[in-house]
Design a protein around this motif. Structure first.
Motif, PDB file in Angstrom:
ATOM      1  N   GLU A 135       0.836  -1.198   0.000  1.00  0.00           N
ATOM      2  CA  GLU A 135       0.000   0.000   0.000  1.00  0.00           C
ATOM      3  C   GLU A 135       0.877   1.255   0.000  1.00  0.00           C
ATOM      4  OE1 GLU A 135      -3.831   1.853   0.146  1.00  0.00           O
ATOM      5  OE2 GLU A 135      -3.402  -0.290   0.119  1.00  0.00           O
ATOM      6  N   GLU A 136       1.911   1.244   0.821  1.00  0.00           N
ATOM      7  CA  GLU A 136       2.809   2.396   0.916  1.00  0.00           C
ATOM      8  C   GLU A 136       3.537   2.634  -0.405  1.00  0.00           C
ATOM      9  OE1 GLU A 136       6.576   4.012   3.626  1.00  0.00           O
ATOM     10  OE2 GLU A 136       5.778   1.995   3.935  1.00  0.00           O
ATOM     11  N   GLU A 137       3.998   1.561  -1.047  1.00  0.00           N
ATOM     12  CA  GLU A 137       4.700   1.701  -2.324  1.00  0.00           C
ATOM     13  C   GLU A 137       3.784   2.258  -3.408  1.00  0.00           C
ATOM     14  OE1 GLU A 137       8.112  -1.793  -1.996  1.00  0.00           O
ATOM     15  OE2 GLU A 137       6.063  -2.317  -2.603  1.00  0.00           O
ATOM     16  N   LEU A 138       2.539   1.801  -3.438  1.00  0.00           N
ATOM     17  CA  LEU A 138       1.600   2.303  -4.442  1.00  0.00           C
ATOM     18  C   LEU A 138       1.247   3.768  -4.205  1.00  0.00           C
ATOM     19  CD1 LEU A 138      -0.708  -0.791  -4.923  1.00  0.00           C
ATOM     20  CD2 LEU A 138       0.714   0.295  -6.664  1.00  0.00           C
ATOM     21  N   LEU A 139       1.199   4.183  -2.951  1.00  0.00           N
ATOM     22  CA  LEU A 139       0.965   5.599  -2.657  1.00  0.00           C
ATOM     23  C   LEU A 139       2.129   6.450  -3.159  1.00  0.00           C
ATOM     24  CD1 LEU A 139      -0.599   5.457   0.930  1.00  0.00           C
ATOM     25  CD2 LEU A 139      -1.730   6.158  -1.186  1.00  0.00           C
ATOM     26  N   LYS A 140       3.351   5.940  -3.027  1.00  0.00           N
ATOM     27  CA  LYS A 140       4.521   6.653  -3.541  1.00  0.00           C
ATOM     28  C   LYS A 140       4.467   6.732  -5.067  1.00  0.00           C
ATOM     29  CE  LYS A 140       7.737   5.597   0.236  1.00  0.00           C
ATOM     30  NZ  LYS A 140       8.991   4.883   0.624  1.00  0.00           N
ATOM     31  N   ALA A 141       4.070   5.615  -5.701  1.00  0.00           N
ATOM     32  CA  ALA A 141       3.946   5.607  -7.171  1.00  0.00           C
ATOM     33  C   ALA A 141       2.856   6.567  -7.620  1.00  0.00           C
ATOM     34  CB  ALA A 141       3.655   4.192  -7.658  1.00  0.00           C
ATOM     35  N   GLU A 142       1.765   6.622  -6.879  1.00  0.00           N
ATOM     36  CA  GLU A 142       0.660   7.538  -7.202  1.00  0.00           C
ATOM     37  C   GLU A 142       1.128   8.990  -7.123  1.00  0.00           C
ATOM     38  OE1 GLU A 142      -3.623   7.234  -5.498  1.00  0.00           O
ATOM     39  OE2 GLU A 142      -2.584   8.712  -4.257  1.00  0.00           O
ATOM     40  N   LEU A 143       1.843   9.344  -6.055  1.00  0.00           N
ATOM     41  CA  LEU A 143       2.328  10.711  -5.898  1.00  0.00           C
ATOM     42  C   LEU A 143       3.325  11.062  -7.005  1.00  0.00           C
ATOM     43  CD1 LEU A 143       2.444  13.337  -4.322  1.00  0.00           C
ATOM     44  CD2 LEU A 143       4.202  12.310  -2.851  1.00  0.00           C
ATOM     45  N   TYR A 144       4.215  10.129  -7.322  1.00  0.00           N
ATOM     46  CA  TYR A 144       5.202  10.344  -8.390  1.00  0.00           C
ATOM     47  C   TYR A 144       4.490  10.593  -9.718  1.00  0.00           C
ATOM     48  CZ  TYR A 144       9.553   9.461 -11.017  1.00  0.00           C
ATOM     49  OH  TYR A 144      10.652   9.574 -11.817  1.00  0.00           O
ATOM     50  N   THR A 145       3.449   9.819  -9.975  1.00  0.00           N
ATOM     51  CA  THR A 145       2.644   9.978 -11.193  1.00  0.00           C
ATOM     52  C   THR A 145       2.013  11.361 -11.260  1.00  0.00           C
ATOM     53  OG1 THR A 145       2.141   7.610 -11.268  1.00  0.00           O
ATOM     54  CG2 THR A 145       0.661   9.074 -12.474  1.00  0.00           C
ATOM     55  N   ASN A 146       1.408  11.781 -10.160  1.00  0.00           N
ATOM     56  CA  ASN A 146       0.724  13.072 -10.149  1.00  0.00           C
ATOM     57  C   ASN A 146       1.700  14.240 -10.232  1.00  0.00           C
ATOM     58  OD1 ASN A 146      -2.296  12.739  -9.859  1.00  0.00           O
ATOM     59  ND2 ASN A 146      -1.601  11.348  -8.272  1.00  0.00           N
ATOM     60  N   GLU A 147       2.890  14.077  -9.722  1.00  0.00           N
ATOM     61  CA  GLU A 147       3.888  15.142  -9.850  1.00  0.00           C
ATOM     62  C   GLU A 147       4.270  15.350 -11.317  1.00  0.00           C
ATOM     63  OE1 GLU A 147       6.866  13.747  -7.161  1.00  0.00           O
ATOM     64  OE2 GLU A 147       6.067  14.895  -5.459  1.00  0.00           O
ATOM     65  N   ILE A 148       4.338  14.249 -12.076  1.00  0.00           N
ATOM     66  CA  ILE A 148       4.595  14.350 -13.514  1.00  0.00           C
ATOM     67  C   ILE A 148       3.426  15.051 -14.206  1.00  0.00           C
ATOM     68  CG2 ILE A 148       4.849  13.015 -15.649  1.00  0.00           C
ATOM     69  CD1 ILE A 148       6.409  10.939 -14.031  1.00  0.00           C
ATOM     70  N   ILE A 149       2.211  14.715 -13.787  1.00  0.00           N
ATOM     71  CA  ILE A 149       1.012  15.345 -14.362  1.00  0.00           C
ATOM     72  C   ILE A 149       1.025  16.842 -14.084  1.00  0.00           C
ATOM     73  CG2 ILE A 149      -1.505  15.499 -14.177  1.00  0.00           C
ATOM     74  CD1 ILE A 149      -1.483  12.459 -13.585  1.00  0.00           C
ATOM     75  N   TRP A 150       1.291  17.218 -12.836  1.00  0.00           N
ATOM     76  CA  TRP A 150       1.241  18.631 -12.440  1.00  0.00           C
ATOM     77  C   TRP A 150       2.367  19.449 -13.079  1.00  0.00           C
ATOM     78  CZ3 TRP A 150       0.790  16.477  -6.845  1.00  0.00           C
ATOM     79  CH2 TRP A 150      -0.486  15.921  -6.685  1.00  0.00           C
ATOM     80  N   ASP A 151       3.440  18.778 -13.520  1.00  0.00           N
ATOM     81  CA  ASP A 151       4.508  19.471 -14.249  1.00  0.00           C
ATOM     82  C   ASP A 151       4.049  19.910 -15.640  1.00  0.00           C
ATOM     83  OD1 ASP A 151       6.417  19.350 -12.293  1.00  0.00           O
ATOM     84  OD2 ASP A 151       7.469  17.611 -13.101  1.00  0.00           O
ATOM     85  N   ASN A 152       2.916  19.348 -16.070  1.00  0.00           N
ATOM     86  CA  ASN A 152       2.353  19.644 -17.395  1.00  0.00           C
ATOM     87  C   ASN A 152       3.394  19.422 -18.503  1.00  0.00           C
ATOM     88  OD1 ASN A 152       0.185  20.351 -19.055  1.00  0.00           O
ATOM     89  ND2 ASN A 152       0.798  22.504 -19.131  1.00  0.00           N
ATOM     90  N   ARG A 153       4.011  18.260 -18.452  1.00  0.00           N
ATOM     91  CA  ARG A 153       5.056  17.925 -19.414  1.00  0.00           C
ATOM     92  C   ARG A 153       4.461  17.616 -20.785  1.00  0.00           C
ATOM     93  NH1 ARG A 153       9.003  13.864 -15.902  1.00  0.00           N
ATOM     94  NH2 ARG A 153       8.952  15.078 -13.956  1.00  0.00           N
TER      95      ARG A 153
END
Length: 401
Positions: A135-153
């Motif tokens: 669960e903890e690892e997936l939360l980290k992956a989720e946050l990493y994913t959203n940080e890429i999204i919010w960068d608007n790459r």
């Protein structure tokens, strides 16, 4: 061949096209065009929907190089029509698909978990990973994913020969060496790179967000369910509304709902255990009464029929040693709960006999299954209204032996 306008411009919502073919199939009409903005289902992505000249397009497919627009009405060959996407549907498809790319990349980048399966339908999206994540690892992956999204790459599409694409394999989370010819490469700046035929937003910011909903073990790895964009927002709104209603019903704050429910469950379980204890104590007393009143066979063996309404196999297990202590007896216990009948046969102290014969009678009477040893056998069946009558019928048959 239909020109695929969607491949290089995923934001194009309409185009003028000429009908090149139309054939009826299963009540729909397969329409082909000289060019199209409609993406046909493939690569895990659902097809677009929309209209051709005012006629509904309910699905789009591709076979042997032909793109078929499944329409509710026929269109004349040679006619010029306006092809118009159902844009909210297209945007949703693109959000879910690019979300899958980036979340898969995050799991691969952070934890070396590879995506080996992708599934999308109208309600949810899943990826299958070859490694089980916590669960903890997936939360980290989720946050990493959203940080890429919010960068608007930026998200780019390139075409290159497989001989050139192979040079990128060390940067790609997966590379299919069997692919040859010109490949379509979809790249998220400084993140995911992979071959893909689907449509994607030109910038990651169009995803909004990605939310992991749940995960479970799956074939040695795990299956992760997630939602992107509008789906994620609507899901969060719905769950938040439910949480607020539950909190109001419990007269507590939303963040204290789990604690409050745990206490209620513990209190309920304590009351249930106390009630069950009383029930079993009464059942044990009834067992002795049934033993005293039971008919005695010629060989001196008493046949005891013990009905347990509202009980289950666990309750039978509790009473088995009590019944086994009854001298010169064979006891038939039947517990009845909605949808399930559980039964058992046990020989009492110093008794001679074979419980397997009686369990067969029960199986035949109830249409159930069961077995065991000569001194104890158990079984069960679906619930039936006349279970009590069947129990006593079997008891009479056993007493007549």
């Amino acid at each position: 061949m239909t020109v695929k306008l969607f491949e290089n411009n995923s934001l194009l919502r309409s185009c003028e096209a000429v009908v090149t073919a139309c054939a009826e199939k299963n009540g729909l009409y397969l329409v082909e065009l000289d060019q199209t903005v409609f993406f046909p289902e493939g690569g895990g992505q659902l097809s677009d929907r929309g209209k051709l000249g005012g006629v509904d397009v309910v699905h789009v497919s591709e076979k042997d190089g032909h793109i078929y627009h499944e329409c509710t009405e026929p269109l004349s060959v040679g006619a010029k029509v306006q092809a118009v996407l159902d844009w909210p549907v297209r945007l949703d498809r693109m959000q879910q698909h690019l979300g899958e790319h980036i979340l898969s990349y995050a799991c691969w980048k952070l934890f070396e978990a590879n995506n080996i399966g992708f599934h999308m339908n109208e309600d949810m999206v899943t990826i299958d990973l070859d490694k089980e994540l916590t669960e903890e690892e997936l939360l980290k992956a989720e946050l990493y994913t959203n940080e890429i999204i919010w960068d608007n790459r930026p998200v780019s599409v390139d075409y290159m020969d497989s001989s050139e694409a192979v040079k990128l394999k060390d940067k790609m989370r997966k590379f299919n060496s069997k692919l040859t010819g010109i490949l379509r490469i979809v790249s998220v700046q400084d993140a995911d790179i992979c071959t893909c035929c689907g449509t994607h937003p030109p910038f990651t910011g169009m995803l909004g967000s990605v939310k992991v909903i749940r995960h479970e073990k799956h074939k040695g790895g795990c299956r992760v369910e997630f939602l992107c964009g509008k789906r994620a927002l609507l899901d969060a709104d719905k769950k938040n509304s439910v949480l607020l209603q539950v909190a109001a019903g419990l007269s507590t704050k939303p963040e204290l709902v789990p604690e409050h429910l745990a206490k209620l469950k513990a209190d309920w379980q304590a009351e249930l255990d106390a009630a069950k204890s009383k029930l079993l104590a009464a059942a044990e007393k009834e067992l002795h009464n049934a033993y005293e009143a039971a008919p005695q066979r010629a060989d001196g063996l008493k046949v005891v029929a013990m009905p347990l309404e509202g009980c289950d196999a666990k309750d039978i297990k509790y009473l088995l040693p009590k019944a086994a202590a009854l001298v010169d007896s064979v006891t038939i216990l039947a517990a009845a709960k909605p949808e399930r009948i559980s039964y058992a046969v046990v020989l009492g102290n110093a008794a001679q006999g074979d419980c397997r014969g009686v369990i067969k009678l029960l199986n035949d009477a109830f249409g159930g299954r069961g077995g065991g040893k000569s001194d104890c056998a158990q079984g069960g069946s679906d619930y039936c209204e006349d279970w009590l009558e069947k129990l006593h019928t079997v008891a009479r048959q056993a007493a007549a032996v």
